[in-house]
Design an enzyme around this catalytic site. Structure first.
Site, PDB file in Angstrom:
ATOM      1  N   LYS A 122      10.189 -12.623  20.815  1.00 21.36           N
ATOM      2  CA  LYS A 122      10.736 -13.459  21.891  1.00 21.36           C
ATOM      3  C   LYS A 122      12.270 -13.513  21.909  1.00 21.36           C
ATOM      4  O   LYS A 122      12.896 -13.364  22.955  1.00 21.36           O
ATOM      5  CB  LYS A 122      10.178 -14.878  21.739  1.00 21.36           C
ATOM      6  CG  LYS A 122      10.387 -15.752  22.933  1.00 21.36           C
ATOM      7  CD  LYS A 122       9.423 -15.367  23.997  1.00 21.36           C
ATOM      8  CE  LYS A 122       9.325 -16.294  25.139  1.00 21.36           C
ATOM      9  NZ  LYS A 122       8.147 -15.973  25.957  1.00 21.36           N
ATOM     10  N   GLU A 146       9.652  -7.920   3.785  1.00 21.38           N
ATOM     11  CA  GLU A 146       9.847  -8.275   5.198  1.00 21.38           C
ATOM     12  C   GLU A 146       9.468  -9.719   5.519  1.00 21.38           C
ATOM     13  O   GLU A 146       9.840 -10.234   6.563  1.00 21.38           O
ATOM     14  CB  GLU A 146       9.049  -7.310   6.100  1.00 21.38           C
ATOM     15  CG  GLU A 146       7.527  -7.445   6.044  1.00 21.38           C
ATOM     16  CD  GLU A 146       6.871  -6.714   4.871  1.00 21.38           C
ATOM     17  OE1 GLU A 146       7.577  -6.439   3.874  1.00 21.38           O
ATOM     18  OE2 GLU A 146       5.659  -6.458   4.930  1.00 21.38           O
ATOM     19  N   ASP A 162       9.430 -13.522  29.883  1.00 21.92           N
ATOM     20  CA  ASP A 162       9.010 -12.147  29.617  1.00 21.92           C
ATOM     21  C   ASP A 162       8.905 -11.314  30.893  1.00 21.92           C
ATOM     22  O   ASP A 162       9.422 -10.203  30.962  1.00 21.92           O
ATOM     23  CB  ASP A 162       7.664 -12.131  28.879  1.00 21.92           C
ATOM     24  CG  ASP A 162       7.699 -13.034  27.659  1.00 21.92           C
ATOM     25  OD1 ASP A 162       8.813 -13.316  27.182  1.00 21.92           O
ATOM     26  OD2 ASP A 162       6.634 -13.457  27.204  1.00 21.92           O
ATOM     27  N   TYR A 204       0.850  -1.206   0.000  1.00 24.60           N
ATOM     28  CA  TYR A 204       0.000   0.000   0.000  1.00 24.60           C
ATOM     29  C   TYR A 204       0.882   1.250   0.000  1.00 24.60           C
ATOM     30  O   TYR A 204       0.594   2.236  -0.693  1.00 24.60           O
ATOM     31  CB  TYR A 204      -0.908  -0.012   1.237  1.00 24.60           C
ATOM     32  CG  TYR A 204      -1.758   1.247   1.383  1.00 24.60           C
ATOM     33  CD1 TYR A 204      -2.958   1.385   0.684  1.00 24.60           C
ATOM     34  CD2 TYR A 204      -1.349   2.298   2.207  1.00 24.60           C
ATOM     35  CE1 TYR A 204      -3.723   2.540   0.806  1.00 24.60           C
ATOM     36  CE2 TYR A 204      -2.113   3.455   2.330  1.00 24.60           C
ATOM     37  CZ  TYR A 204      -3.300   3.565   1.637  1.00 24.60           C
ATOM     38  OH  TYR A 204      -4.053   4.703   1.751  1.00 24.60           O
TER      39      TYR A 204
END
Ligand code: XMP
Length: 509
Positions: free
Chosen positions: A365, A169, A225, A81
């Site tokens: 992660k 990507e 985390d 886009y």
């Protein structure tokens, strides 16, 4: 520090773009397309990437941007886009194709371009679009095409503006990573000065500014985390941080003590451990249904955790170790419940905070693990395998009792010990023991036994959506089986789970 701006037009891969840029040692930050031009100018970016988006540039309700952005003198790369938007802004022709181009497509490079350095003339790229550029704007040349796309890449080399219809990507684009590298280094002139240390310094400074002299509370689970979030916050504000660690008695052997020792000896903070194993066992008494067990464990956790927080009675900030994939999963809507998983903590209405802090919300992660290593968190914690929120509760089939927990903890500790001794620990995504609650007949000396069965579950996987059972060498399995049946007094048989996912799941419940 050199910075790239990822200007977000609503595409699904925006974080991935930022992440790929960071992989090339250049810091990337994502800002919405509503960010004023002045802010962008003031931030002195080395380059700007326009992301994809679900819309059509013809629809004026779609995200647009002032075309002055193309005259800032900062190199721009438009993707999907973003590519059409550049064409539209610069006066090219964008059309809607009768059929969408979707999937892996062969790209042919027609013109030399700094963006396509070290990329062969023909390669595979990932496309997903309906609109396309029928004619490049004046001053732009078509650099690459595909069978259905007359302008799959274009450039205005003088102005440093580049646009690609495909998605560099995603890994399906064979040379996508090289293309992004070229944009960063050949077009934007980046030097690659960004390492995890810069992330830590920046985040610590940001946290200090935000928190000021207030306090922060963090729920520490002992997982990767929340541990990394705790270590970051500890570095930023020390004793203004209180970590609440709830030990529900369903952790692996000695894990609670290990977490407590780590955070009380290595990091500066207030550490509160709440031992509520008994309370959980009482609530779980007689319960056998897996979802009901999860529900009870979740509810007990919620109550015990927030009761402790209420006791702290501090209207400071509340921090969470949310990482980027949790943000996508939480926003995904109502996927069918195969099993309920928990990411973000739910909050009761009567508890108020100044705000929520999620210092890892932009990281994937493996980036979180790298930050953790840099902060000095022990390897056992940083490289810890995923461990379900309900803990051993979903690895004991049927009713959970204190005795079964003890047996499973011992067996699981033996498995982990042998895997570590044989250097097999890091090879697998996840491995653990399960106690199916099945008794089988055995023989020990001259006696007949009737004791528990232990199952070993070990998988290889990239994303846990699908998984294969791990081919652990027989010698290791033999040793584990031998030790479990010798060292766990009430186990007389060990089996190995050889089911892939699907049809099986990783956990047994
Ligand atoms: P399954 O069993 O769904 O597991 O194939 C995929 C991954 O998710 C973990 N898992 C959970 N994690 N709460 C969690 O936080 C849960 O209830 C839960 N159930 C499974 C599992 O360990 C594996 O890594």
């Amino acid at each position: 520090m050199e910075k790239i701006l990822v200007l977000d037009f609503g595409g699904q891969y925006n974080q991935l773009i930022a992440r790929r840029v960071r992989d090339h040692r250049v810091f990337a930050e994502i800002l919405p397309y509503t960010t004023p031009l002045e802010t962008i100018r003031a931030n002195k970016y080395k380059g700007i990437i326009f992301t994809g988006g679900p819309n059509s540039v013809f629809d004026m309700a779609s995200p647009h941007y002032s075309k002055d952005i193309l005259s800032l003198g900062i190199p721009v790369l438009g993707i999907c886009y973003g590519c059409q938007l550049i064409a539209w802004m610069a006066g090219g022709t964008v059309k809607t194709a009768p059929v969408s181009e979707y999937g892996k497509i062969e790209l042919t490079v027609k013109q030399p371009s700094p963006l396509f350095e070290n990329i062969p003339e023909k390669s595979v790229v990932w496309m997903s679009h309906t609109d396309y550029i029928a004619a490049a704007p004046e001053g732009y040349e078509v650099v690459a095409t595909t069978p259905d796309c007359p302008c799959a890449a274009m450039q205005n080399e003088k102005k440093g503006i580049y646009a690609v219809q495909f998605h560099p990507e995603v890994t399906h684009s064979e040379y996508g990573n090289q293309l992004l590298y070229n944009f960063l280094y050949a077009v934007c002139g980046c030097k690659g000065d960004w390492v995890m240390d810069s992330f830590i310094e920046d985040t610590v400074a940001k946290l200090r500014r935000q928190i000021g002299d207030k306090n922060v509370i963090l729920g520490l689970s002992g997982g990767v985390d929340s541990s990394v979030a705790a270590a970051l916050l500890s570095r930023a504000v020390g004793k203004q941080l209180t970590c609440v660690f709830l030990d529900q008695g369903l952790m692996r052997k000695d894990e609670g003590d290990f977490v407590e020792n780590t955070f009380t000896t290595l990091f500066d903070m207030n550490f509160i451990r709440v031992n509520c194993g008994e309370q959980f066992l009482t609530a779980l008494k007689g319960v056998t249904d897996p979802e009901e067990k999860r529900h009870i464990i979740g509810t007990e956790f919620f109550n015990a955790f927030w009761n402790e927080i209420r006791k702290q009675n501090d209207k400071g900030y509340f921090a969470q170790g949310t990482i980027y994939p949790d943000c996508i999963e939480s926003g995904k809507g109502d996927a069918d419940t195969i099993k309920t998983h928990h990411n973000r903590v739910k909050m009761p209405d009567d508890v108020e905070f100044l705000g929520i802090i999620e210092p890892l919300a932009d990281l994937f992660k493996d980036e979180v693990r790298r930050v953790g290593e840099r902060l000095g968190i022990p390897k056992e914690l940083v490289w810890r395998q995923p461990f379900p929120g309900p803990g051993l509760g979903v690895r004991i089939i049927g009713e959970i009792t204190a005795e079964k927990i003890k047996t499973l903890q011992e067996a699981d500790a033996i498995l982990r010990d042998e895997m570590a001794k044989n250097g097999y620990e890091r090879n697998l995504a996840q491995f653990f023991c399960v106690l199916p609650g099945v008794k089988t007949v055995g023989v020990m000396g001259d006696h007949r036994t009737y004791e528990q069965l232990i199952a070993i579950r070990a998988v290889t996987t990239d994303d846990f959506m699908t998984a294969d059972w791990a081919r652990i060498p027989y010698d290791i399995l033999a040793k584990v089986s031998n030790r479990i049946t010798n060292e766990c007094p009430n186990v007389n048989r060990v089996v190995y789970d050889i089911t892939s996912k699907p049809p099986g799941t990783v956990e047994w419940e």
